[in-house]
Design a protein around this motif. Structure first.
Motif, mmCIF file in Angstrom:
data_model
loop_
_atom_site.group_PDB
_atom_site.id
_atom_site.type_symbol
_atom_site.label_atom_id
_atom_site.label_comp_id
_atom_site.label_asym_id
_atom_site.label_seq_id
_atom_site.Cartn_x
_atom_site.Cartn_y
_atom_site.Cartn_z
ATOM 1 N N THR A 177 0.834 -1.202 0.000
ATOM 2 C CA THR A 177 0.000 0.000 0.000
ATOM 3 C C THR A 177 0.868 1.250 0.000
ATOM 4 O O THR A 177 0.551 2.242 -0.658
ATOM 5 C CB THR A 177 -0.931 0.001 1.227
ATOM 6 N N GLU A 178 1.960 1.193 0.724
ATOM 7 C CA GLU A 178 2.863 2.347 0.780
ATOM 8 C C GLU A 178 3.426 2.682 -0.594
ATOM 9 O O GLU A 178 3.475 3.846 -0.999
ATOM 10 C CB GLU A 178 4.000 2.065 1.762
ATOM 11 N N VAL A 179 3.804 1.677 -1.341
ATOM 12 C CA VAL A 179 4.345 1.888 -2.686
ATOM 13 C C VAL A 179 3.248 2.430 -3.607
ATOM 14 O O VAL A 179 3.479 3.373 -4.374
ATOM 15 C CB VAL A 179 4.931 0.573 -3.251
ATOM 16 N N ILE A 180 2.060 1.863 -3.520
ATOM 17 C CA ILE A 180 0.929 2.343 -4.333
ATOM 18 C C ILE A 180 0.640 3.801 -4.023
ATOM 19 O O ILE A 180 0.457 4.628 -4.923
ATOM 20 C CB ILE A 180 -0.322 1.475 -4.098
ATOM 21 N N ARG A 181 0.617 4.144 -2.727
ATOM 22 C CA ARG A 181 0.351 5.524 -2.309
ATOM 23 C C ARG A 181 1.390 6.482 -2.904
ATOM 24 O O ARG A 181 1.050 7.530 -3.442
ATOM 25 C CB ARG A 181 0.360 5.597 -0.780
ATOM 26 N N ILE A 211 -0.255 12.109 -9.453
ATOM 27 C CA ILE A 211 -1.113 13.282 -9.285
ATOM 28 C C ILE A 211 -0.318 14.571 -9.430
ATOM 29 O O ILE A 211 -0.809 15.561 -9.963
ATOM 30 C CB ILE A 211 -1.866 13.210 -7.937
ATOM 31 N N ARG A 212 0.912 14.567 -8.985
ATOM 32 C CA ARG A 212 1.749 15.770 -9.098
ATOM 33 C C ARG A 212 1.981 16.192 -10.542
ATOM 34 O O ARG A 212 2.132 17.375 -10.829
ATOM 35 C CB ARG A 212 3.096 15.538 -8.412
ATOM 36 N N VAL A 213 2.005 15.231 -11.468
ATOM 37 C CA VAL A 213 2.351 15.566 -12.857
ATOM 38 C C VAL A 213 1.189 15.396 -13.836
ATOM 39 O O VAL A 213 1.313 15.763 -15.008
ATOM 40 C CB VAL A 213 3.559 14.722 -13.342
#
Length: 86
Positions: free
Chosen positions: A3-7, A14-16
């Motif tokens: 989940t951490e990697v997915i997040r 989202i930033r780009v």
């Protein structure tokens, strides 16, 4: 994939991402996004806190320090454990 990697991957995307993609993602998740609650803007809640402080300062309601509360809870725990041994 954790989940951490997915997040992290989603944050990076989202930033780009272009505006259309951001709007589409938001539309998809909009119902699940809960706006933050700022307690200081809740007049009823602030009034309740003010009333509690007033009652404490006037000696109407008691208050306990963390140490006192821990001590009371430890005493109650000991009494409870004694009652189980009977």
């Amino acid at each position: 994939m954790t989940t951490e990697v997915i997040r992290e991957r989603l944050y990076d995307y989202i930033r780009v991402a272009d505006d259309k993609k951001i709007e589409a993602i938001y539309t998809l998740l909009e119902d699940q996004i809960i706006p933050g609650h700022h307690w200081s803007e809740d007049e009823e809640f602030v009034a309740e806190l003010d009333e509690r402080v007033r009652r404490y300062e006037a000696g109407i309601d008691p208050a306990f320090s963390i140490e006192e509360a821990k001590s009371l809870l430890n005493e109650m725990k000991k009494e409870y454990q004694k009652s189980l041994k009977k």
